[in-house]
Design an enzyme around this catalytic site. Sequence first.
Site, PDB file in Angstrom:
ATOM      1  N   GLY A 169    -101.879  18.064  69.971  1.00 39.08           N
ATOM      2  CA  GLY A 169    -101.774  16.933  70.028  1.00 39.08           C
ATOM      3  C   GLY A 169    -100.928  16.187  70.941  1.00 39.08           C
ATOM      4  O   GLY A 169    -101.733  15.067  71.813  1.00 39.08           O
ATOM      5  N   SER A 170     -99.977  16.507  71.669  1.00 39.13           N
ATOM      6  CA  SER A 170     -99.770  16.202  73.008  1.00 39.13           C
ATOM      7  C   SER A 170    -100.949  16.024  73.972  1.00 39.13           C
ATOM      8  O   SER A 170    -101.159  15.207  74.533  1.00 39.13           O
ATOM      9  CB  SER A 170     -98.981  17.250  73.763  1.00 39.13           C
ATOM     10  N   ASN A 172     -93.949   9.315  63.083  1.00 38.88           N
ATOM     11  CA  ASN A 172     -93.456  10.870  62.693  1.00 38.88           C
ATOM     12  C   ASN A 172     -92.464  10.449  62.703  1.00 38.88           C
ATOM     13  O   ASN A 172     -91.282  11.476  61.847  1.00 38.88           O
ATOM     14  CB  ASN A 172     -93.405  11.555  63.970  1.00 38.88           C
ATOM     15  N   GLN A 195     -99.683  12.476  62.462  1.00 40.13           N
ATOM     16  CA  GLN A 195     -99.447  12.999  61.165  1.00 40.13           C
ATOM     17  C   GLN A 195     -99.944  12.909  59.614  1.00 40.13           C
ATOM     18  O   GLN A 195     -99.090  13.043  58.497  1.00 40.13           O
ATOM     19  CB  GLN A 195     -97.575  12.371  61.135  1.00 40.13           C
ATOM     20  N   SER A 199    -103.351  17.032  65.592  1.00 43.22           N
ATOM     21  CA  SER A 199    -102.479  19.086  65.807  1.00 43.22           C
ATOM     22  C   SER A 199    -103.080  19.881  64.741  1.00 43.22           C
ATOM     23  O   SER A 199    -102.407  19.692  63.663  1.00 43.22           O
ATOM     24  CB  SER A 199    -101.542  18.265  66.008  1.00 43.22           C
ATOM     25  N   CYS A 222     -76.816  12.166  69.818  1.00 50.71           N
ATOM     26  CA  CYS A 222     -76.635  13.825  70.149  1.00 50.71           C
ATOM     27  C   CYS A 222     -76.854  14.811  69.765  1.00 50.71           C
ATOM     28  O   CYS A 222     -77.300  15.680  70.678  1.00 50.71           O
ATOM     29  CB  CYS A 222     -75.140  13.737  69.391  1.00 50.71           C
TER      30      CYS A 222
END
Length: 402
Positions: free
Chosen positions: A68-69, A148, A176, A196, A322
């Site tokens: 996908g990227s 996503n 997605q 993807s 975080c």
Amino acid sequence: MYLDNSATTQVSEEVFEEMEPYFMEEFGNPSTLYKIGRESKKALNLARQRVADAINAKPDEIIFTSGGSESDNLAIKGIAFKFLNQGKHIITTEIEHPAVKDTLNFLESFDFKVTYLQVYENGIIKIEDLIEAITPETILITIMHGNNEIGTIQPIEEIGKIAREKGIIFHTDAVQTFGKIEVDVEKLNVDLLSLSSHKINGPKGVGAIYIKKGVRLVPLIHGGGQERGIRSGTENVPGIVGFGKACELAASQLDEHYEKLASIRDELIEKVLTTIPEAYLNGDEEKRLPNVVNFRFKAIEGESLILLLDAKGYQASTGSACSSNKLEASPVLTSLGLDPVDVHGSLRVSLAPESDEFDVDEFVATIQEAVARLREMSPLWNQELDYDGVMCSKHGDNCRMC
Ligand SMILES: *Cc1c(COP(=O)(O)O)cnc(C)c1O
């Protein structure tokens, strides 16, 4: 219980079996002329046909990539550099995947101008905003199909219609949505579409881009001229074979899986919102994927929730600061106009059709218990506790959560 299928999925048995021969016996290079090479070429062609069939495209409109990227990068940079002299304006949204967003940020350093459409509280753009953003300089619109993180679905058909009227190339990231809802390139009015494999029970490191016949772009990878010169490099034959099989399976089970996932999703939403106090759903209630749910719980820290759930055997994810290595709360959730403190209390659950043994009641009870436990310790929940002046080593003294 694995509930992070938007991050990746398990390769299915059928996919693995289909791939297996192409590691050892059938190792030929598809560009060679002797039998073993021709066999690999045949396998590539079959996979190409399967991917094309799954999205109502023609096989010669499918280019295999590393995922996908790469498909997003190829679509955006490929068009940007092809039409460099016709304009340098691109339109997108605030909530794109980093593969789109960071690619556009990169182009901005080369004097491209990018308009980021607002998504409002429900996570969906307004068509009026899009129309207003178009200028004679606009060369590309890139807007994702399904998000996503929050699972919202954009009005791709309508966007595509406008793009076509104005003669602007339109790309969508359908990573997605593919395999979850219908993805038909004709109905969606798209010129370019990213896919993807590893999000649909195929192997990692492989994907495809649909390029509508007649649309020209500049390649990212130059070399031996594979994939009609658009994506050089010896093809990942086992990966592509697995991806092809995954597409065939996803397409044939689409309706059945949709029903199943949507019913678990709706039950989950209903139970979480009714049994847990100060729990909210992020993103639109209706225009959403059947398998992705994103909640936020007041006055808790998402990362702690993830760890408590993990200890009970549930793997899910959060948009909290975080948990990411960037120490920055999810830009997608922030784009919904949520208070940054609330963004920290998010939980994404992404389901898989094979999760038959998933017990919604048990899961909701586990969340309920974990949330209650975290709130006991939360200065935000127990307002009488004074948290002013508490310094967090990660986020500085403005952090009210840590
Ligand atoms: C996972 C994902 C990508 C990236 O795909 P890879 O194959 O992992 O490179 C791009 N866009 C969306 C929406 C995704 O969910």
